[in-house]
Enzyme design. Structure first.
Site, PDB file in Angstrom:
ATOM      1  N   HIS A  17     -10.728  23.832  -0.898  1.00 37.74           N
ATOM      2  CA  HIS A  17      -9.515  24.662  -0.832  1.00 37.74           C
ATOM      3  C   HIS A  17      -9.811  26.070  -1.354  1.00 37.74           C
ATOM      4  O   HIS A  17      -9.375  27.067  -0.773  1.00 37.74           O
ATOM      5  CB  HIS A  17      -8.395  24.060  -1.700  1.00 37.74           C
ATOM      6  CG  HIS A  17      -7.914  22.709  -1.284  1.00 37.74           C
ATOM      7  ND1 HIS A  17      -7.821  21.643  -2.147  1.00 37.74           N
ATOM      8  CD2 HIS A  17      -7.479  22.249  -0.076  1.00 37.74           C
ATOM      9  CE1 HIS A  17      -7.352  20.582  -1.508  1.00 37.74           C
ATOM     10  NE2 HIS A  17      -7.143  20.919  -0.247  1.00 37.74           N
ATOM     11  N   LYS A  41       4.952  10.848  -0.241  1.00 41.33           N
ATOM     12  CA  LYS A  41       3.505  10.648  -0.338  1.00 41.33           C
ATOM     13  C   LYS A  41       3.157  10.258  -1.771  1.00 41.33           C
ATOM     14  O   LYS A  41       3.778  10.746  -2.709  1.00 41.33           O
ATOM     15  CB  LYS A  41       2.794  11.955   0.031  1.00 41.33           C
ATOM     16  CG  LYS A  41       1.490  11.751   0.752  1.00 41.33           C
ATOM     17  CD  LYS A  41       0.967  13.069   1.264  1.00 41.33           C
ATOM     18  CE  LYS A  41      -0.499  12.957   1.613  1.00 41.33           C
ATOM     19  NZ  LYS A  41      -1.060  14.234   2.001  1.00 41.33           N
ATOM     20  N   ARG A  90     -12.569  21.016   8.500  1.00 42.33           N
ATOM     21  CA  ARG A  90     -13.871  20.555   8.007  1.00 42.33           C
ATOM     22  C   ARG A  90     -14.733  20.021   9.134  1.00 42.33           C
ATOM     23  O   ARG A  90     -15.862  20.431   9.328  1.00 42.33           O
ATOM     24  CB  ARG A  90     -13.682  19.441   6.965  1.00 42.33           C
ATOM     25  CG  ARG A  90     -13.299  19.942   5.600  1.00 42.33           C
ATOM     26  CD  ARG A  90     -12.887  18.822   4.710  1.00 42.33           C
ATOM     27  NE  ARG A  90     -11.766  18.107   5.300  1.00 42.33           N
ATOM     28  CZ  ARG A  90     -11.006  17.241   4.675  1.00 42.33           C
ATOM     29  NH1 ARG A  90     -11.273  16.910   3.446  1.00 42.33           N
ATOM     30  NH2 ARG A  90      -9.992  16.664   5.270  1.00 42.33           N
ATOM     31  N   SER A 128      -9.617  15.956  -1.508  1.00 45.48           N
ATOM     32  CA  SER A 128      -8.878  15.557  -2.715  1.00 45.48           C
ATOM     33  C   SER A 128      -9.013  14.050  -2.932  1.00 45.48           C
ATOM     34  O   SER A 128      -9.130  13.584  -4.073  1.00 45.48           O
ATOM     35  CB  SER A 128      -7.397  15.924  -2.582  1.00 45.48           C
ATOM     36  OG  SER A 128      -7.244  17.310  -2.466  1.00 45.48           O
TER      37      SER A 128
HETATM   38  O1  PNS Z   1      -2.816  18.972   2.494  1.00 45.40           O
HETATM   39  P1  PNS Z   1      -2.049  18.279   3.575  1.00 45.40           P
HETATM   40  O2  PNS Z   1      -1.395  17.027   3.034  1.00 45.40           O
HETATM   41  O3  PNS Z   1      -2.877  18.005   4.797  1.00 45.40           O
HETATM   42  O4  PNS Z   1      -0.864  19.299   4.020  1.00 45.40           O
HETATM   43  C1  PNS Z   1       0.083  18.927   4.986  1.00 45.40           C
HETATM   44  C2  PNS Z   1       1.203  19.964   5.110  1.00 45.40           C
HETATM   45  C3  PNS Z   1       1.813  20.264   3.755  1.00 45.40           C
HETATM   46  C4  PNS Z   1       0.652  21.243   5.691  1.00 45.40           C
HETATM   47  C5  PNS Z   1       2.275  19.372   6.089  1.00 45.40           C
HETATM   48  O5  PNS Z   1       2.578  18.070   5.686  1.00 45.40           O
HETATM   49  C6  PNS Z   1       3.563  20.190   6.125  1.00 45.40           C
HETATM   50  O6  PNS Z   1       3.587  21.305   6.574  1.00 45.40           O
HETATM   51  N1  PNS Z   1       4.656  19.578   5.636  1.00 45.40           N
HETATM   52  C7  PNS Z   1       5.971  20.206   5.601  1.00 45.40           C
HETATM   53  C8  PNS Z   1       6.925  19.561   6.631  1.00 45.40           C
HETATM   54  C9  PNS Z   1       6.770  20.197   7.995  1.00 45.40           C
HETATM   55  O7  PNS Z   1       6.904  21.396   8.143  1.00 45.40           O
HETATM   56  N2  PNS Z   1       6.497  19.374   9.015  1.00 45.40           N
HETATM   57  C10 PNS Z   1       6.412  19.870  10.373  1.00 45.40           C
HETATM   58  C11 PNS Z   1       5.050  19.766  10.960  1.00 45.40           C
HETATM   59  S1  PNS Z   1       4.779  18.089  11.469  1.00 45.40           S
END
Ligand code: PNS
Length: 158
Positions: A17, A41, A90, A128
């Protein structure tokens, strides 16, 4: 001013990150690292802990700030005037999920672009989840996370 948002769970922040954040900070005027308050989560760290770990890791990066958000990412991005979503890629295994996320976000808000930064090769295996697994067995995570948060992380798993 070009404002980018770098969203994620950051449970916890890793060197992968950090690499993306540092590189994004050189491309954009302002980078907002947005930590998801993920209610559904099983996060090991609370949202406040994750924000705190990010802040400790990002000291010195003047155009980067850390926030937490809930709800739709595009709504939050609009609220803070971010026009770009940054995501790290990645390997090809990330691609399907990231493509879906980018396309959904584009459909929800056509004015916000997703930009992918490819992870530096030395960080390609870091996640993570890997950090949490190694730390839970009291293993050495010093090659995976910022030095400034090493003690905090190991303290959590004691
Ligand atoms: O680090 P991660 O868990 O891969 O991040 C995922 C994240 C936070 C980018 C994604 O879950 C997110 O944007 N969540 C907010 C809800 C949202 O906007 N969902 C619409 C897209 S499916």
């Amino acid at each position: 001013m070009r404002i980018a948002i770098y969203p994620g769970s950051f449970d916890p922040v890793t060197l992968g990150h950090m690499d993306i954040i540092v590189r994004a900070s050189k491309i954009f005027d302002r980078v907002i690292v947005a930590t998801l308050i993920n209610k559904d989560k099983n996060a090991v760290f609370t949202a406040d802990e994750r924000v705190n770990l990010l802040e400790k890791s990002l000291i010195g990066l003047k155009n980067v700030e850390v926030v937490k958000f809930e709800g739709l990412l595009v709504d939050y991005a609009k609220k803070v005037n971010a026009t770009t979503i940054i995501r790290g890629l990645r390997a090809v295994t990330d691609f399907e999920y990231e493509l879906q996320l980018a396309l959904v976000n584009k459909k929800l808000c056509k004015d916000i672009e997703t930009v992918f930064l490819t992870t530096s090769p030395e960080n390609i295996y870091i996640s993570s989840s890997v950090v949490k697994q190694i730390a839970s067995f009291n293993g050495d995570i010093s090659n995976f996370v910022p030095k400034s948060i090493l003690n905090d992380l190991m303290g959590k798993f004691k």
